[in-house]
Design a protein around this motif. Structure first.
Motif, PDB file in Angstrom:
ATOM      1  N   LEU A 125       0.947  -1.302  -0.232  1.00 16.57           N
ATOM      2  CA  LEU A 125       0.034   0.129  -0.038  1.00 16.57           C
ATOM      3  C   LEU A 125       0.982   1.351  -0.137  1.00 16.57           C
ATOM      4  N   ARG A 126       0.262   2.342  -0.539  1.00 14.06           N
ATOM      5  CA  ARG A 126       0.925   3.529  -0.300  1.00 14.06           C
ATOM      6  C   ARG A 126       0.907   3.853   0.880  1.00 14.06           C
ATOM      7  N   PRO A 127       2.017   4.827   1.448  1.00 14.72           N
ATOM      8  CA  PRO A 127       1.872   5.395   2.941  1.00 14.72           C
ATOM      9  C   PRO A 127       0.611   5.905   3.301  1.00 14.72           C
ATOM     10  N   GLU A 128      -0.090   6.770   2.621  1.00 18.39           N
ATOM     11  CA  GLU A 128      -1.293   7.304   2.935  1.00 18.39           C
ATOM     12  C   GLU A 128      -2.553   6.476   3.076  1.00 18.39           C
ATOM     13  N   PHE A 129      -2.447   5.273   2.851  1.00 22.50           N
ATOM     14  CA  PHE A 129      -3.437   4.073   2.968  1.00 22.50           C
ATOM     15  C   PHE A 129      -2.911   3.003   3.949  1.00 22.50           C
ATOM     16  N   GLY A 130      -1.719   3.092   4.692  1.00 23.02           N
ATOM     17  CA  GLY A 130      -1.507   2.409   5.538  1.00 23.02           C
ATOM     18  C   GLY A 130      -0.287   1.590   5.242  1.00 23.02           C
ATOM     19  N   GLY A 131       0.479   1.948   4.079  1.00 25.51           N
ATOM     20  CA  GLY A 131       1.519   1.143   3.864  1.00 25.51           C
ATOM     21  C   GLY A 131       2.695   1.882   4.512  1.00 25.51           C
TER      22      GLY A 131
END
Length: 149
Positions: free
Chosen positions: A141-147
Motif C-alpha cells: 500500500l501507498r503510505p497514505e493508505f497504511g503502507g
C-alpha cells in the motif's frame, strides 16, 4: 458501498454490490490500483497477502458448509475467477480493505464447466465479504493508505 437488491422472479431477491471510493482532497474517484505502491498490480499482489482472510470469509459465507468445500475453495476466488468479481467491489475503512465477492449474482463459476443435469453452484453478489487488515497489506500500500514508506 451500495447494495443493489432486485427480484428476478424467483423465491429470493438477488444482490449486487457497487462501490465507490473517493480521494476528497483531489476530488477524484479511486481505483484499487490507486491504493498500491507504484508498480504493484493489486490483482496479483493482494491474493497471497490476503489469503488467510479470504479463506476465513469463505468458511463463514452462507449457506452453512464444511470449511474448504466446493465452491468455497480459495483457488476458485482469485481475481481471475468469476466468483471473485475481479475484486471490483471493495471498500476501504480506517483499518481494513473489504472485498465483496462476487460483485453481482453469478450463474456458475466457469462458463466452460457446464454439464447438463449436474448440480452447478450459483453465487449471490456479496456472498463472501473478506475483511483484510491494512496491516497485512502494508508492504504493497501507498503510505497514505497504511503502507510502509
Amino acid at each position: 458501498v451500495y447494495r443493489e437488491t432486485y427480484h428476478a422472479d424467483g423465491p429470493d431477491f438477488n444482490n449486487a454490490y457497487r462501490t465507490f471510493t473517493f480521494d476528497m482532497a483531489r476530488g477524484a474517484r479511486l481505483q484499487l490500483a490507486d491504493l498500491m505502491k507504484s508498480g504493484v498490480d493489486p490483482l496479483t499482489a493482494i491474493p497471497s497477502l490476503a489469503h488467510p482472510y479470504i479463506v476465513a470469509a469463505l468458511d463463514a459465507a452462507p449457506p452453512p458448509h464444511q470449511p474448504g468445500s466446493y465452491p468455497f475453495v480459495a483457488e476458485r476466488w482469485t481475481p481471475d475467477k468469476v466468483y471473485s468479481g475481479g475484486y471490483k467491489a471493495w471498500a476501504l475503512t480506517p483499518d481494513e480493505l473489504m472485498i465483496y465477492m462476487p460483485d453481482y449474482p453469478v450463474g456458475r463459476d466457469s462458463p466452460t464447466d457446464f454439464t447438463p443435469g449436474v448440480m452447478q453452484w450459483s453465487m449471490d453478489g456479496g456472498t463472501v465479504q473478506a475483511r483484510i487488515p491494512l496491516a497485512a497489506l502494508a508492504g504493497i500500500l501507498r503510505p497514505e493508505f497504511g503502507g510502509t514508506p
